[in-house]
Write an enzyme that holds these catalytic residues in place. Structure first.
Site: not given
Ligand code: SDX
Length: 396
Positions: A282, A330
């Site tokens: 991320h 996700d």
């Protein structure tokens, strides 16, 4: 050899040179949400994202993100009534238009469908707050219908019509999977919509703010947000993460070993080939994505939860040992949507069905306190060239 990445902002004359990708660059302030690098205090309008993800309904979270506070009972009744009413009011011609789309990636149906909505609703765009919030609720309610209808119409010419008497998340999930979800299935699905609702200046939200800053309309801005979210480095990772697990499962079965054992070898092989493992990493979270704590609880409760949690935990262990990279939301939603029998290409549209609320809130925040977003550039190409006619410039 890739150019050495610039990591600091550097003053160059009257300009400020920032790192590629705007890494760690604060471009504006917002009161909607903030992402905490340590993953301990990612905020939705003052609450932690995991608190709202765990406890709030879609209607409550939508009210919080759009208006800045959790609703009281009259406000809750009103926002529920509006969203449910609007969900049933998608202009009929849009379904006709969606009959003729090819069976391509459904994110296109969202880009196409929301542009058509703009043609119906946005010819005379205004910037008074009541008008803006009303369209934020319309697009929040109608985008899921467009995605679900597009998916089914493009493949078999029919679709599941919305039922405005039902709860939003339950009805949207039903329109996607074509059957009535159980209570836990609908709540798991609803919690992911809430967890996806907003996330600071991520790529798609920043795209929406750039479009808003030109004073274009909300529907055009949402079309841009969907287009940005489609990319696998941003929203498309939940699909790729599940495809990865299914590919690994096939290989594990061929080897006669359980997936949670084989996944280590599988990931290491991909890393050795310098491939990125989708659902990990991320831009901001370097330790932990707090949204996974909530999504995890639902993966455990849905079908084959124990099986998938063993696989996820092993994958997380390998990625941390090998790269010190944590999972992001996700990875978990990819598995959760698979447990809900959702077709894999519909995973990123579902991300958009939640994020449309945050996009709308950022659009409104931008236009109500606007400055056109237009950075400058450092031109490093050739200079001083003069036009030469074809016969002279391409002599053999
Ligand atoms: C979300 O922005 C948001 O807030 C996004 C989101 C939201 O709610 O809007 O939170 C949604 O979380 C989705 C993120 C989903 N994307 C993926 O899962 C795709 C895989 N992830 C990576 O592509 C990557 O982690 C990014 C793009 C998400 C972030 O990468 P950065 O910050 O641009 O950093 P980078 O790509 O430069 O990576 C730094 C290093 C590199 O290694 P080196 O080249 O320096 O040796 O870490 C490596 C990368 O190769 N790396 C990975 C990796 N992610 C980073 N290596 C393997 N697998 C990965 N997933």
């Amino acid at each position: 050899m890739a150019a050495k990445q610039q990591v600091e902002c550097v003053k160059e004359g009257n300009y400020i040179r920032v790192p590629k990708g705007l890494v760690n660059v604060i471009v504006d302030e917002t009161k909607i949400s903030g992402v905490d690098p340590k993953g301990e205090a990612t905020i939705y309008r003052g609450y932690t994202i995991e608190d709202i993800g765990e406890h709030a309904s879609f209607y409550e979270a939508t009210h919080l993100i759009l208006y800045g506070r959790l609703p009281c009972d009259e406000e809750l009744k009103e926002i529920k009534a509006k969203i449910d009413k609007y969900r049933g009011m998608v202009p009929e011609k849009i379904f006709d238009a969606l009959k003729y789309v090819p069976a391509t990636h459904p994110m296109y149906y969202g880009i196409y469908g929301v542009s058509l909505l703009g043609q119906y609703y946005a010819p005379d765009w205004r910037f008074d707050e009541d008008f803006l919030y009303d369209h934020a609720l319309r697009v929040t309610a109608q985008l899921p219908v467009i995605f679900a209808a597009g998916w089914h119409l493009a493949r078999n010419g029919t679709f599941y019509r919305p039922d405005p008497t039902k709860d939003h998340a339950w009805d949207v999930l039903r329109m996607i999977i074509g059957r009535e979800p159980s209570e836990i299935e609908a709540r798991a699905f609803e919690s992911t919509l809430v967890l996806y609702m907003d996330h600071g200046f991520n790529a798609s939200t920043f795209t929406v703010r750039v479009i808003a800053s030109t004073l274009s309309d909300l529907y055009s801005a949402i079309a841009g947000g969907i287009a940005a979210l489609k990319g696998p480095l941003h929203g498309g990772a939940n699909e790729k993460a599940m495809e990865m697990f299914l590919e690994a499962q096939q290989k594990a079965e061929a080897k006669g070993v359980p997936l949670y054992e084989y996944i280590e070898e599988y990931i290491k092989e991909k890393l050795a080939k310098k491939e990125k493992i989708m659902g990990f990493g991320h831009r901001i979270y370097k330790l932990h994505d707090p949204r996974t704590d909530v999504a995890k609880k639902y993966v455990e409760k849905l079908k084959n939860g124990d099986y998938w949690m063993k696989v996820i935990k092993k994958a997380e262990e390998v990625m941390w040992n090998e790269k010190k990279i944590p999972a992001n939301i996700d990875l978990y939603t990819g598995v959760l949507y698979y447990q809900l029998d959702i077709p894999i290409p519909m995973y990123t549209p579902i991300f958009a069905m939640g994020r449309v609320v945050g996009w709308s809130a950022h659009y409104i925040e931008q236009v109500l306190n606007n400055k056109l977003i237009r950075p400058t550039e450092k031109y490093v190409g050739p200079t001083g060239l003069k036009y030469v006619p074809l016969e002279e410039r391409c002599k053999k």
